[in-house]
Scaffold this motif. Structure first.
Motif, PDB file in Angstrom:
ATOM      1  N   LEU A  72      37.981  16.889 -41.369  1.00  0.00           N
ATOM      2  CA  LEU A  72      38.109  16.725 -39.918  1.00  0.00           C
ATOM      3  C   LEU A  72      36.897  16.002 -39.339  1.00  0.00           C
ATOM      4  CD1 LEU A  72      39.577  17.320 -37.241  1.00  0.00           C
ATOM      5  CD2 LEU A  72      38.378  19.535 -37.199  1.00  0.00           C
ATOM      6  N   ALA A  73      35.695  16.441 -39.737  1.00  0.00           N
ATOM      7  CA  ALA A  73      34.481  15.797 -39.234  1.00  0.00           C
ATOM      8  C   ALA A  73      34.439  14.329 -39.633  1.00  0.00           C
ATOM      9  CB  ALA A  73      33.252  16.528 -39.755  1.00  0.00           C
ATOM     10  N   ASP A  74      34.863  14.044 -40.862  1.00  0.00           N
ATOM     11  CA  ASP A  74      34.862  12.661 -41.331  1.00  0.00           C
ATOM     12  C   ASP A  74      35.831  11.807 -40.519  1.00  0.00           C
ATOM     13  OD1 ASP A  74      34.203  10.598 -43.471  1.00  0.00           O
ATOM     14  OD2 ASP A  74      36.385  10.735 -43.681  1.00  0.00           O
ATOM     15  N   ARG A  75      37.041  12.318 -40.268  1.00  0.00           N
ATOM     16  CA  ARG A  75      38.031  11.543 -39.529  1.00  0.00           C
ATOM     17  C   ARG A  75      37.626  11.343 -38.074  1.00  0.00           C
ATOM     18  NH1 ARG A  75      38.839  11.321 -44.109  1.00  0.00           N
ATOM     19  NH2 ARG A  75      40.807  11.529 -45.248  1.00  0.00           N
ATOM     20  N   ILE A  93      32.288  21.605 -32.586  1.00  0.00           N
ATOM     21  CA  ILE A  93      33.628  22.172 -32.742  1.00  0.00           C
ATOM     22  C   ILE A  93      33.532  23.442 -33.569  1.00  0.00           C
ATOM     23  CG2 ILE A  93      35.955  21.795 -33.644  1.00  0.00           C
ATOM     24  CD1 ILE A  93      35.438  18.780 -33.366  1.00  0.00           C
ATOM     25  N   ALA A  94      33.958  24.543 -33.004  1.00  0.00           N
ATOM     26  CA  ALA A  94      34.041  25.803 -33.747  1.00  0.00           C
ATOM     27  C   ALA A  94      35.411  25.864 -34.415  1.00  0.00           C
ATOM     28  CB  ALA A  94      33.859  26.985 -32.808  1.00  0.00           C
ATOM     29  N   TYR A  95      35.424  25.876 -35.741  1.00  0.00           N
ATOM     30  CA  TYR A  95      36.688  25.991 -36.474  1.00  0.00           C
ATOM     31  C   TYR A  95      36.812  27.437 -36.941  1.00  0.00           C
ATOM     32  CZ  TYR A  95      40.736  24.517 -39.131  1.00  0.00           C
ATOM     33  OH  TYR A  95      42.027  24.362 -39.580  1.00  0.00           O
ATOM     34  N   VAL A  96      37.669  28.195 -36.281  1.00  0.00           N
ATOM     35  CA  VAL A  96      37.709  29.647 -36.404  1.00  0.00           C
ATOM     36  C   VAL A  96      38.949  30.075 -37.176  1.00  0.00           C
ATOM     37  CG1 VAL A  96      37.636  31.817 -35.110  1.00  0.00           C
ATOM     38  CG2 VAL A  96      36.558  29.762 -34.157  1.00  0.00           C
ATOM     39  N   GLY A  97      38.785  31.026 -38.094  1.00  0.00           N
ATOM     40  CA  GLY A  97      39.936  31.539 -38.815  1.00  0.00           C
ATOM     41  C   GLY A  97      39.541  32.524 -39.886  1.00  0.00           C
ATOM     42  N   PRO A 107      37.445   5.996 -31.892  1.00  0.00           N
ATOM     43  CA  PRO A 107      36.748   5.172 -30.892  1.00  0.00           C
ATOM     44  C   PRO A 107      36.390   5.912 -29.612  1.00  0.00           C
ATOM     45  CG  PRO A 107      38.563   3.952 -31.879  1.00  0.00           C
ATOM     46  CD  PRO A 107      38.683   5.356 -32.368  1.00  0.00           C
ATOM     47  N   SER A 108      37.293   6.757 -29.111  1.00  0.00           N
ATOM     48  CA  SER A 108      37.011   7.430 -27.842  1.00  0.00           C
ATOM     49  C   SER A 108      35.860   8.420 -27.960  1.00  0.00           C
ATOM     50  CB  SER A 108      38.262   8.140 -27.327  1.00  0.00           C
ATOM     51  OG  SER A 108      38.716   9.117 -28.257  1.00  0.00           O
ATOM     52  N   LEU A 109      35.679   9.002 -29.146  1.00  0.00           N
ATOM     53  CA  LEU A 109      34.539   9.895 -29.346  1.00  0.00           C
ATOM     54  C   LEU A 109      33.264   9.083 -29.536  1.00  0.00           C
ATOM     55  CD1 LEU A 109      33.265  12.654 -29.741  1.00  0.00           C
ATOM     56  CD2 LEU A 109      34.056  12.654 -32.109  1.00  0.00           C
ATOM     57  N   ILE A 110      33.357   8.002 -30.278  1.00  0.00           N
ATOM     58  CA  ILE A 110      32.190   7.135 -30.468  1.00  0.00           C
ATOM     59  C   ILE A 110      31.684   6.630 -29.122  1.00  0.00           C
ATOM     60  CG2 ILE A 110      31.419   4.940 -31.436  1.00  0.00           C
ATOM     61  CD1 ILE A 110      33.406   5.383 -33.720  1.00  0.00           C
ATOM     62  N   ALA A 111      32.614   6.335 -28.200  1.00  0.00           N
ATOM     63  CA  ALA A 111      32.241   5.788 -26.892  1.00  0.00           C
ATOM     64  C   ALA A 111      31.413   6.767 -26.068  1.00  0.00           C
ATOM     65  CB  ALA A 111      33.494   5.390 -26.119  1.00  0.00           C
ATOM     66  N   THR A 112      31.505   8.067 -26.374  1.00  0.00           N
ATOM     67  CA  THR A 112      30.721   9.061 -25.633  1.00  0.00           C
ATOM     68  C   THR A 112      29.281   9.131 -26.128  1.00  0.00           C
ATOM     69  OG1 THR A 112      31.255  10.898 -27.129  1.00  0.00           O
ATOM     70  CG2 THR A 112      32.802  10.461 -25.328  1.00  0.00           C
ATOM     71  N   GLY A 113      28.992   8.470 -27.268  1.00  0.00           N
ATOM     72  CA  GLY A 113      27.658   8.541 -27.855  1.00  0.00           C
ATOM     73  C   GLY A 113      27.430   9.808 -28.650  1.00  0.00           C
ATOM     74  N   LYS A 114      28.504  10.529 -28.948  1.00  0.00           N
ATOM     75  CA  LYS A 114      28.377  11.777 -29.688  1.00  0.00           C
ATOM     76  C   LYS A 114      29.012  11.654 -31.066  1.00  0.00           C
ATOM     77  CE  LYS A 114      28.147  14.821 -25.650  1.00  0.00           C
ATOM     78  NZ  LYS A 114      26.806  15.349 -25.988  1.00  0.00           N
ATOM     79  N   HIS A 115      28.615  12.579 -31.949  1.00  0.00           N
ATOM     80  CA  HIS A 115      29.222  12.662 -33.266  1.00  0.00           C
ATOM     81  C   HIS A 115      29.697  14.086 -33.502  1.00  0.00           C
ATOM     82  CE1 HIS A 115      25.065  13.997 -34.026  1.00  0.00           C
ATOM     83  NE2 HIS A 115      25.588  14.720 -35.001  1.00  0.00           N
ATOM     84  N   PRO A 116      30.792  14.256 -34.268  1.00  0.00           N
ATOM     85  CA  PRO A 116      31.354  15.599 -34.433  1.00  0.00           C
ATOM     86  C   PRO A 116      30.524  16.473 -35.364  1.00  0.00           C
ATOM     87  CG  PRO A 116      32.560  14.032 -35.773  1.00  0.00           C
ATOM     88  CD  PRO A 116      31.576  13.226 -34.954  1.00  0.00           C
ATOM     89  N   LYS A 117      30.381  17.721 -34.986  1.00  0.00           N
ATOM     90  CA  LYS A 117      29.773  18.731 -35.849  1.00  0.00           C
ATOM     91  C   LYS A 117      30.751  19.898 -35.893  1.00  0.00           C
ATOM     92  CE  LYS A 117      25.708  21.642 -36.527  1.00  0.00           C
ATOM     93  NZ  LYS A 117      24.347  21.951 -36.058  1.00  0.00           N
ATOM     94  N   VAL A 118      31.345  20.111 -37.058  1.00  0.00           N
ATOM     95  CA  VAL A 118      32.361  21.144 -37.212  1.00  0.00           C
ATOM     96  C   VAL A 118      31.745  22.346 -37.915  1.00  0.00           C
ATOM     97  CG1 VAL A 118      34.673  21.679 -38.055  1.00  0.00           C
ATOM     98  CG2 VAL A 118      34.104  19.337 -37.372  1.00  0.00           C
ATOM     99  N   VAL A 119      31.856  23.512 -37.288  1.00  0.00           N
ATOM    100  CA  VAL A 119      31.223  24.728 -37.802  1.00  0.00           C
ATOM    101  C   VAL A 119      32.294  25.743 -38.183  1.00  0.00           C
ATOM    102  CG1 VAL A 119      29.594  26.585 -37.315  1.00  0.00           C
ATOM    103  CG2 VAL A 119      29.268  24.325 -36.272  1.00  0.00           C
TER     104      VAL A 119
END
Length: 618
Positions: free
Chosen positions: A414-417, A392-396, A422-434
């Protein structure tokens, strides 16, 4: 061409562009939290200057490594220079004198000569050039001393009988109380004396770096691929100058925040910078320092101003001083008058623990900095990105990073929340916010083009406010000019165009909008007119007209939007409300950052953009 090859080509281009623009090439936006383990390297704690495997010190003040891993110590109260071999054996290589009546000090002197024939007067900073020659900041003798491989001590620059500030050939140069010392890869020495930050090149020419620090006493350098970043510790805190930057672009962090024009340091009222003693550069944006008031070892990251206590007990009141001696993890360890500090070859830190009469070692920790990517041409780029990242690109603008630390930042929350959705966990991915700094319409358009070319990000979040509008529509006097009637239409057009480009590549796009204090509530922006930061003229009455136009312009674009104006207004109306904008700064408080991050996390959980496929799978 395969997507991986396209990305690699874009990465190379982005990094090349960064080098041309003078931007940082190092940093990762994903922090890994580890705790430094503190251990004792040398010193029994007894007062003395005994050599051998059970060596003793009187007050180790400065430390440095050579290429072979030997440690050189300026034992300031013993008036000696010591060496600690990798096996722990201590050797006195220069200086002499007996303890005086106090039992804790050797009377200083001045003499060149070999070994014990040489005399010093409170040696402090120490550095080793690439050929193994040792240099010492001989503070009360107002000069720089040189020690060769045979232990011969000579006066390299300065003159004890004539302190002052004179540049030129080292034979005629003059210094005033030199304390800090550092060296870069070209063997340029950097000297912090109370007259400024001085340099001595390999040919012996002394010059002054202009306007760097106020009576500086500490200096550290990071010599990276883009040049030398210089950090100075002075009477107000820490200041950093990046390669090729003018003094007006220095990053200054004041320890008291009073009576100076520097950017206030603290991330909260309880955590000011403290009183830095000695510095060790970790990379282009981060410096470690020893802090005398609370007997701690800290780091300062100079993009956002985030500071962290990496070792020593947190303590903000001298009457409750928690200094002492204890090895162990991080804040369980204890120091007493930590002074010199050096970046160890293994990535850890070495500290001259002056009051404990020992050398202490902090194990290497991961120093990944979530804010370091802000200066990259294409932040967050990696040659081999993890396939399980949902990027996730967090731009501003500066609202997305200023006056915060990562755990309480919008991106960090945001990354922590999202990590528990569940729907993101189900994809097998974890968030990375930049976090990514882009200030105006044209910059956003350009960034969208790059995102579409690479597919590196799965989602782009645009944090938009009137500050971005000002940046887009500054007039020829560099003042915001919102009189142009077409700015809302142009904003709508930009958002539509960016959404079209990203959607074509199946990249999500969300806009989050929020008020700024001068258009929101007078109590949130009172600091401006009182501090006269934007006066004259400046009135306290909020003007919400431009805010309404901004909200309407974003709504017309049809882009998914998270509007926190209602949440901010509800908070402000509450009888138990807390500030949303800093009273000594116009950026968010912790409460405001939490409101934004929670609102965005809730909206993304509803949208579940990760279920529509990710850029990594294209």
């Amino acid at each position: 061409m395969a997507r991986s090859n396209v990305l690699r080509a874009i990465v190379s281009l982005a990094l090349a562009s960064a080098a041309v623009l003078g931007l940082s090439e190092s940093a990762s936006p994903a922090p890994l939290r580890t705790v430094a383990m503190v251990s004792t390297v040398s010193g029994t704690g007894e007062v003395g200057f005994g050599d051998g495997s059970s060596g003793t010190f009187v007050m180790p003040t400065g430390v440095a490594y050579d290429a072979a891993g030997n440690i050189y110590v300026a034992d300031g109260a013993a008036q000696r220079i010591r060496r600690v071999d990798p096996d722990g054996a201590v050797h006195t290589i220069a200086g002499s004198g007996a303890l005086d009546a106090s039992g804790f000090w050797v009377t200083g002197g001045y003499a060149d000569g070999r070994g014990s024939a040489a005399r010093f007067d409170r040696p402090a900073g120490i550095a080793v050039r690439s050929d193994g020659t040792i240099y010492v900041a001989d503070t009360l003798n107002h000069c720089i001393r040189r020690i060769d491989a045979q232990g011969n001590v000579t006066t390299y620059a300065g003159l004890p009988s004539a302190p002052g500030h004179v540049d030129g050939p080292r034979a005629t140069a003059r210094f005033g109380l030199p304390t800090g010392l550092a060296v870069d890869r070209r063997d340029v020495l950097y000297v912090a004396d109370y007259t400024g930050i001085r340099t001595i090149d390999a040919d012996g020419n002394v010059s002054t770096i202009p306007s760097l620090g106020i009576e500086p006493y500490a200096v550290a350098v990071f010599d990276g691929p883009l040049g030398v970043t210089v950090f100075a510790g002075d009477q107000e805190g820490i200041v950093a100058r990046r390669p090729g930057r003018a003094p007006s672009e220095d990053r200054g962090f004041a320890w008291d925040g009073v009576g100076n024009t520097r950017r206030p340091f603290s991330t909260s009222a309880q955590e000011p910078l403290g009183v830095p003693a000695f510095l060790a550069a970790l990379d282009e944006t981060k410096v470690a320092f020893t802090e005398l008031r609370s007997n701690t070892v800290r780091t300062l990251e100079t993009i956002s101003g985030q500071s962290e206590i990496v070792a020593g007990h947190p303590n903000y009141d001298g009457s409750g001083d928690s200094g002492g001696y204890a090895d162990g993890p991080g804040q369980s360890a204890a120091f007493f008058t930590p002074l010199g500090i050096a970046h160890a070859p293994d990535g850890g830190l070495l500290v001259a623990d002056g009051g404990n009469r020992r050398l202490r070692k902090l194990s290497a920790t991961d120093r990944a900095d979530p804010w370091g990517s802000l200066d990259l041409a294409f932040p967050g780029v990696e040659e081999n990105p993890e396939p399980t990242e949902y990027r996730i690109a967090y731009v501003g603008n500066s609202y997305i990073y200023d006056v915060t630390d990562w755990p309480t930042s919008i991106e960090g929350v945001l990354a922590d929340r999202l990590s528990s959705v569940p729907s993101l966990i189900a994809t097998g991915k974890h968030p990375k916010v930049v976090p990514i700094i882009k200030l105006a319409n044209a910059e956003i358009e350009s960034f969208a083009d790059l995102c579409a070319q690479t597919g590196f990000y799965d989602l782009v979040v645009l944090n938009w406010n009137l500050g971005d509008v000002y940046a887009t529509y500054e007039n020829e006097r560099r003042k915001p000019d919102l009189a142009a009637p077409d700015w809302p239409a142009a904003l709508t057009h930009m958002l539509v165009d960016v959404n079209r480009k990203l959607s074509a590549k199946h990249i999500g796009f969300v806009v989050i909008i929020h008020p700024v204090p001068d258009g929101f509530a007078p109590s949130e922006g009172t600091w401006y007119p009182i501090a006269k930061q934007f006066a004259p003229p400046y009135v306290m009455a909020p003007d919400a007209t431009a805010t309404r136009e901004l909200v309407a312009a974003v709504a017309r674009s049809g882009v998914p939007v998270v509007d926190v104006h209602p949440a901010f207004a509800a908070e402000e109306r509450s009888v138990a409300h807390v500030p949303l904008f800093g009273t000594s700064d116009f950026h968010f408080t912790m409460r405001a950052r939490a409101i934004i991050a929670e609102a965005l996390a809730a909206r993304l959980s509803e949208m579940a953009p990760w279920q529509r496929g990710t850029a990594a799978s294209k």
